[in-house]
Design an enzyme around this catalytic site. Structure first.
Site, PDB file in Angstrom:
ATOM      1  N   ASP A 371       0.865  -1.173   0.000  1.00 23.20           N
ATOM      2  CA  ASP A 371       0.000   0.000   0.000  1.00 23.20           C
ATOM      3  C   ASP A 371       0.910   1.235   0.000  1.00 23.20           C
ATOM      4  O   ASP A 371       2.105   1.125   0.280  1.00 23.20           O
ATOM      5  CB  ASP A 371      -0.876  -0.036   1.260  1.00 23.20           C
ATOM      6  CG  ASP A 371      -1.791   1.164   1.356  1.00 23.20           C
ATOM      7  OD1 ASP A 371      -2.359   1.549   0.337  1.00 23.20           O
ATOM      8  OD2 ASP A 371      -1.915   1.713   2.462  1.00 23.20           O
ATOM      9  N   ASP A 562      -1.542  -0.954   6.101  1.00 21.83           N
ATOM     10  CA  ASP A 562      -1.777  -0.464   7.459  1.00 21.83           C
ATOM     11  C   ASP A 562      -3.230  -0.083   7.740  1.00 21.83           C
ATOM     12  O   ASP A 562      -3.612   0.070   8.886  1.00 21.83           O
ATOM     13  CB  ASP A 562      -0.898   0.763   7.732  1.00 21.83           C
ATOM     14  CG  ASP A 562      -1.392   1.984   6.983  1.00 21.83           C
ATOM     15  OD1 ASP A 562      -1.531   1.896   5.754  1.00 21.83           O
ATOM     16  OD2 ASP A 562      -1.649   3.022   7.622  1.00 21.83           O
ATOM     17  N   ASP A 566      -7.040  -2.507   3.991  1.00 18.66           N
ATOM     18  CA  ASP A 566      -6.009  -3.451   3.564  1.00 18.66           C
ATOM     19  C   ASP A 566      -6.211  -4.847   4.149  1.00 18.66           C
ATOM     20  O   ASP A 566      -5.577  -5.803   3.695  1.00 18.66           O
ATOM     21  CB  ASP A 566      -4.617  -2.938   3.978  1.00 18.66           C
ATOM     22  CG  ASP A 566      -4.247  -1.651   3.265  1.00 18.66           C
ATOM     23  OD1 ASP A 566      -4.639  -1.504   2.093  1.00 18.66           O
ATOM     24  OD2 ASP A 566      -3.579  -0.803   3.868  1.00 18.66           O
TER      25      ASP A 566
END
Length: 668
Positions: A371, A562, A566
């Site tokens: 990410d 995080d 996700d």
């Protein structure tokens, strides 16, 4: 998460060892969460409350009696040391080390594990006594007991090291009430109470900093000793050490729910998730051990039909030697210990593996998918610019900030900080979060939309087209279905992000970035960091789709993230990695690996530890098989004695243990 859960392994623990199970790596206050995890193949090798001297006392007694007997037999013969006195002397020398093993073999047999290593040792040593080889019978059991004690020390040391690294919480905290202080037990402290933390003291619970600022040593949580300065309103975690001025912290989480408590539980649970190598060795031992027992019987009996001068005593001796050599303890001990050492080494570096299986997975990772926000960038957004359309700038800021007070996204936090409290007198209602788009709600009776271009398009809001080409994060606002302006927000790339990508490329690991942010922003970050592939404008389901496509190519994938969004992708990847500092609880719970200090460079460290652990484990497997194979052949041919058998069993086990604990000394 089938790839995670189906590798859990429950094993039985010897009953007589459970009494001393007081040295687990996570023997913390939450006793209700305590589990009986096994060190190897169902055998708990914690030494409990015993000192090292107490642990070795039976072996010392046996060793002294054995040495005296050998001297009386060979160097200082005495007329009285004959017959039943000699036999009883060796029996007494045997009992201190033999009784626990004999008892354990009976317990194992009762539990259905007939062909255990304890039974092998019992048969071999009793058989040695039966054919008059008393010194060798005692010696085999003595060295086996010494080996078991060293194994106990090694496992306990590994667990203690992890406990010392992680459980840094003080038992008591100083609470500030009405200007007065009082000490209470940390586990009795309640949410909302204020802790007074003096310089040098450790924080006992998670909380919010009330002082203007304070500097902390976060090594207990992150593995990094570099001081970390926190400002008023920021979260501080249990285990952090206050370095300068007296600080005040408002408790936000109960003792048992603190991030450190969860970390301790993760490490505790890690021993129940076995690597495929561990599981294979256990299955192998269950087939291998009865096989060698029947082979030993064959070695003793079959020569009667083929050898002209068959001597039962000689062939029984060869069979007993074969049994001692065949004991698989070097494998079933050193391999789990190697993985435990890997988990300990990772913890020392601020990385938590939730099971040894993930050490193996990380060793074979081919693609790392990341990410952007909070993983490669700091996730600390700052409003750089506000552009309005037919509305006052102060009104746009106040309306948007009021709506964002219900958001957990870092972008919303940036807008609220920029508003500097001006939104507090404005009421926002009917707030709805639209995943991957933004927020919708009512402020002062006006319908407010605040989010990305997808949100504007969803509600057919027309906005200037040049906004889509801006390589920064843009939060557009529409009031009553009319475009009213935007906030330009910039994030900062983490200091070690570039090095993280370079390190991954050095070991031929491909890097991919997936983000819900604008493609222009994502491309700009990817170009700066030299990431192989990058995709922006993704909804959570789009991220899942991208990772699914990669998995169809038979690639081993790790996903690092995080945010709450996700969590589904982390669950889908072969190895899910969460950033533990900024990461949401849902993501940390779902992840297989947690990076405590949020540094992307730790991804490479995790892979490196996985590779080194796997290398050590296979070194131990190779060592055990090669030495045992050689001595087994020699033993079956009558060329190896009990002494060689002892080396092949206990000696190889000790060498493998020394090799396994080596990883905890390494620097990564």
């Amino acid at each position: 998460m089938t790839h995670k859960d189906d590798e859990n392994c429950e094993t039985k623990q010897p009953k007589y060892l459970k009494k001393n199970n007081n040295s687990g790596c996570c023997d913390h206050d939450e006793k209700e969460n305590n589990h009986d995890h096994d060190s190897h193949d169902g055998h708990n090798h914690d030494i409990g409350n015993k000192t090292v001297f107490q642990l070795f006392t039976p072996a010392i007694i046996s060793f002294v009696l054995l040495i005296i007997a050998i001297f009386l037999d060979n160097y200082f013969p005495q007329p009285w040391f004959k017959g039943w006195i000699r036999v009883m002397w060796y029996v007494i020398a045997y009992l201190p080390v033999g009784i626990p093993v004999l008892k354990e073999s009976l317990e194992s047999a009762k539990d259905g594990d007939l062909f255990s290593e304890f039974l092998l040792m019992s048969i071999a040593t009793i058989g040695a006594f039966a054919i008059g080889e008393y010194p060798e019978g005692v010696a085999v059991m003595l060295f086996y007991a010494i080996g078991e004690n060293f194994q106990s020390l090694a496992v306990t040391r590994a667990k203690t090291n992890i406990k010392k690294l992680l459980d840094q919480r003080p038992d008591e905290v100083t609470i500030l009430e009405n200007g007065k202080t009082k000490n209470i037990k940390a586990k009795d402290a309640q949410i909302g109470a204020v802790i007074q933390l003096k310089p040098g003291e450790k924080l006992g619970l998670d909380g919010e900093l009330l002082s203007e600022n304070a500097t902390f040593n976060t090594a207990a949580l992150t593995g990094e000793s570099k001081p970390d300065t926190k400002n008023k309103g920021e979260n501080v975690l249990a285990g952090m050490i206050n370095l300068n001025l007296v600080a005040e912290v408002k408790i936000t989480t109960l003792y048992k729910d603190s991030k450190l408590s969860k970390i301790l539980e993760m490490v505790q649970d890690a021993t129940s998730k076995k690597a495929s190598t561990e599981l294979f060795i256990r299955k192998f031992a269950k087939i291998y051990t009865p096989l060698v027992v029947y082979s030993a019987i064959a070695i003793c009996v079959l020569p009667y039909f083929f050898v002209n001068e068959y001597v039962f005593r000689d062939w029984l001796y060869r069979a007993l030697v074969f049994l001692v050599i065949s004991c698989p303890c070097a494998l079933v001990i050193s391999i789990p210990l190697g993985y435990f050492g890997g988990i300990g080494a990772a913890s020392k570096n601020g990385i938590l593996f939730k099971g040894s299986t993930f050490l193996d997975i990380m060793a074979s990772i081919q693609v790392v998918v990341m990410d952007k926000t909070g993983t490669l960038t700091k996730g600390v957004f700052k409003v750089q610019k506000v552009v309005t359309n037919e509305i006052k700038e102060t009104d746009l800021i106040q309306y948007t900030a009021a709506l964002e007070t219900k958001s957990t996204h870092p972008v919303g936090t940036a807008i609220i900080e920029y508003a500097n409290g001006s939104e507090k007198n404005i009421l926002a209602t009917d707030i709805e979060e639209i995943p991957g788009h933004g927020l919708k709600g009512k402020v002062d009776g006006n319908e407010i939309l605040a989010g990305n271009s997808k949100l504007m398009k969803k509600y057919n809001i027309t906005y200037p087209s040049e906004i889509d080409t801006t390589p920064f994060t843009i939060i557009m606002v529409a009031i009553n279905q009319k475009y009213s302006g935007y906030f330009l927000i910039a994030d900062e790339i983490k200091e070690d992000a570039r090095q993280a990508i370079e390190n991954l490329h050095k070991i031929n690991v491909k890097t991919v970035m997936l983000s819900g942010d604008k493609h222009a922003v994502v491309s700009a970050v990817a170009k700066e960091l030299n990431i192989d592939q990058a995709y922006g404008d993704l909804l959570p389901e789009n991220k899942v789709e991208k990772v699914t496509n990669l998995k169809t190519k038979n690639l081993k994938i790790a996903f690092v993230g995080d945010g709450v969004n996700d969590a589904p992708v982390i669950a889908l990847a072969h190895a899910g990695i969460a950033m533990g500092g900024l990461g949401s609880d849902a993501t940390i719970e779902t992840a297989d690996i947690v990076i405590q200090n949020d540094q992307p460079s730790k991804i490479f460290t995790a892979i490196n530890i996985g590779k080194k652990t796997k290398q050590i484990v296979w070194q131990n497997i190779g060592l055990a098989f090669i030495v045992k194979a050689i001595v087994l052949i020699l033993g079956a041919g009558g060329l190896a004695t009990m002494w060689e058998a002892v080396f092949a069993d206990v000696g190889v086990a000790l060498l493998a243990i020394l090799n396994a604990v080596r990883i905890q000394k390494m620097k990564f």
